[in-house]
Design a protein around this motif. Structure first.
Motif, PDB file in Angstrom:
ATOM      1  N   ILE A   1      -5.741  13.504  35.987  1.00 19.61           N
ATOM      2  CA  ILE A   1      -5.020  13.963  34.751  1.00 19.61           C
ATOM      3  C   ILE A   1      -5.790  14.075  33.655  1.00 19.61           C
ATOM      4  O   ILE A   1      -5.843  15.053  32.959  1.00 19.61           O
TER       5      ILE A   1
ATOM      6  N   LYS B   1      -8.014  17.291  33.453  1.00 21.85           N
ATOM      7  CA  LYS B   1      -7.233  18.368  32.951  1.00 21.85           C
ATOM      8  C   LYS B   1      -7.242  18.519  31.276  1.00 21.85           C
ATOM      9  O   LYS B   1      -7.228  19.341  30.837  1.00 21.85           O
ATOM     10  N   ILE B   2      -6.843  16.855  30.800  1.00 24.88           N
ATOM     11  CA  ILE B   2      -6.856  17.020  29.477  1.00 24.88           C
ATOM     12  C   ILE B   2      -8.408  17.293  28.947  1.00 24.88           C
ATOM     13  O   ILE B   2      -8.556  18.237  27.850  1.00 24.88           O
TER      14      ILE B   2
ATOM     15  N   MET C   1      -5.081  21.486  30.496  1.00 25.72           N
ATOM     16  CA  MET C   1      -3.749  20.995  30.111  1.00 25.72           C
ATOM     17  C   MET C   1      -3.723  20.298  28.585  1.00 25.72           C
ATOM     18  O   MET C   1      -4.761  19.770  28.247  1.00 25.72           O
ATOM     19  N   PRO C   2      -2.947  20.572  27.741  1.00 26.71           N
ATOM     20  CA  PRO C   2      -1.667  21.572  27.796  1.00 26.71           C
ATOM     21  C   PRO C   2      -2.199  23.118  28.031  1.00 26.71           C
ATOM     22  O   PRO C   2      -3.450  23.319  27.316  1.00 26.71           O
ATOM     23  N   PRO C   3      -1.455  24.100  28.604  1.00 29.74           N
ATOM     24  CA  PRO C   3      -1.780  25.365  28.846  1.00 29.74           C
ATOM     25  C   PRO C   3      -2.047  26.156  27.606  1.00 29.74           C
ATOM     26  O   PRO C   3      -1.421  25.889  26.716  1.00 29.74           O
TER      27      PRO C   3
ATOM     28  N   LEU D   1      -4.283   9.134  24.955  1.00 22.56           N
ATOM     29  CA  LEU D   1      -3.467   9.606  26.100  1.00 22.56           C
ATOM     30  C   LEU D   1      -3.922   9.163  27.219  1.00 22.56           C
ATOM     31  O   LEU D   1      -3.432   8.630  28.261  1.00 22.56           O
TER      32      LEU D   1
HETATM   33  C1  HEM Z   1      -1.478  16.862  27.758  1.00 26.02           C
HETATM   34  C2  HEM Z   1      -0.390  17.401  28.188  1.00 26.02           C
HETATM   35  C3  HEM Z   1      -0.407  17.767  29.687  1.00 26.02           C
HETATM   36  C4  HEM Z   1      -1.080  17.058  30.922  1.00 26.02           C
HETATM   37  C5  HEM Z   1      -1.823  15.750  30.900  1.00 26.02           C
HETATM   38  C6  HEM Z   1      -0.600  17.982  31.732  1.00 26.02           C
HETATM   39  C7  HEM Z   1      -1.121  17.625  33.136  1.00 26.02           C
HETATM   40  C8  HEM Z   1      -0.786  18.407  34.416  1.00 26.02           C
HETATM   41  C9  HEM Z   1      -1.467  17.949  35.573  1.00 26.02           C
HETATM   42  C10 HEM Z   1      -2.203  16.959  36.025  1.00 26.02           C
HETATM   43  C11 HEM Z   1      -1.021  19.007  36.567  1.00 26.02           C
HETATM   44  C12 HEM Z   1      -1.527  19.323  38.024  1.00 26.02           C
HETATM   45  C13 HEM Z   1      -2.439  20.288  38.067  1.00 26.02           C
HETATM   46  C14 HEM Z   1      -2.977  20.301  39.292  1.00 26.02           C
HETATM   47  O1  HEM Z   1      -2.155  20.054  40.523  1.00 26.02           O
HETATM   48  O2  HEM Z   1      -4.017  20.884  39.781  1.00 26.02           O
HETATM   49  C15 HEM Z   1      -0.173  20.069  35.593  1.00 26.02           C
HETATM   50  C16 HEM Z   1       0.618  21.176  36.196  1.00 26.02           C
HETATM   51  C17 HEM Z   1       1.114  22.054  35.439  1.00 26.02           C
HETATM   52  N1  HEM Z   1       1.495  22.133  34.034  1.00 26.02           N
HETATM   53 FE1  HEM Z   1       0.681  20.357  32.813  1.00 26.02          FE
HETATM   54  N2  HEM Z   1      -0.013  18.991  31.499  1.00 26.02           N
HETATM   55  C18 HEM Z   1       0.518  18.985  30.192  1.00 26.02           C
HETATM   56  C19 HEM Z   1       0.957  19.773  29.433  1.00 26.02           C
HETATM   57  C20 HEM Z   1       1.625  20.891  30.070  1.00 26.02           C
HETATM   58  C21 HEM Z   1       2.537  21.693  29.256  1.00 26.02           C
HETATM   59  C22 HEM Z   1       2.959  21.537  27.729  1.00 26.02           C
HETATM   60  C23 HEM Z   1       3.023  22.602  30.112  1.00 26.02           C
HETATM   61  C24 HEM Z   1       4.044  23.658  29.670  1.00 26.02           C
HETATM   62  C25 HEM Z   1       5.097  23.726  29.068  1.00 26.02           C
HETATM   63  C26 HEM Z   1       2.432  22.538  31.372  1.00 26.02           C
HETATM   64  C27 HEM Z   1       2.583  23.321  32.364  1.00 26.02           C
HETATM   65  C28 HEM Z   1       2.349  23.100  33.814  1.00 26.02           C
HETATM   66  C29 HEM Z   1       2.523  23.660  34.748  1.00 26.02           C
HETATM   67  C30 HEM Z   1       3.301  24.882  34.866  1.00 26.02           C
HETATM   68  C31 HEM Z   1       1.946  23.043  35.945  1.00 26.02           C
HETATM   69  C32 HEM Z   1       1.656  23.683  37.413  1.00 26.02           C
HETATM   70  C33 HEM Z   1       1.119  24.873  37.582  1.00 26.02           C
HETATM   71  C34 HEM Z   1      -0.321  24.793  37.249  1.00 26.02           C
HETATM   72  O3  HEM Z   1      -1.106  23.933  37.819  1.00 26.02           O
HETATM   73  O4  HEM Z   1      -0.962  25.341  36.417  1.00 26.02           O
HETATM   74  N3  HEM Z   1       1.836  21.297  31.351  1.00 26.02           N
HETATM   75  N4  HEM Z   1      -0.141  19.355  34.335  1.00 26.02           N
END
Ligand code: HEM
Length: 47
Positions: free
Chosen positions: A5, A8-9, A14-16, A36
């Protein structure tokens, strides 16, 4: 888990980018990213 995680940060994955366009307040400063990640490590364990 916390390391994956954190990656990703730190890489900016992430965030996208599309989400940030709609929600500019989701942009994290370096200090916010660090807080975070520290919290994730304290909660989930890991380096
Ligand atoms: C700092 C904030 C965030 C963190 C730490 C975070 C972390 C993650 C992680 C660890 C994954 C898994 C990726 C993988 O399996 O390789 C993920 C997937 C995902 N996240 Fe986030 N995320 C954040 C914010 C967001 C936001 C704000 C959105 C949209 C509203 C979002 C949408 C998604 C989606 C759609 C996926 C699955 C598809 C993909 O892997 O692109 N995330 N996120």
């Amino acid at each position: 888990m916390a390391n994956e995680i954190s990656e990703k940060i730190n890489s900016g994955e992430m965030p996208p980018r599309d989400y940030i366009l709609l929600h500019p307040e989701a942009v994290l400063s370096t200090a916010e990213k660090r807080s975070l990640i520290d919290g994730l490590r304290a909660t989930l364990g890991g380096r």
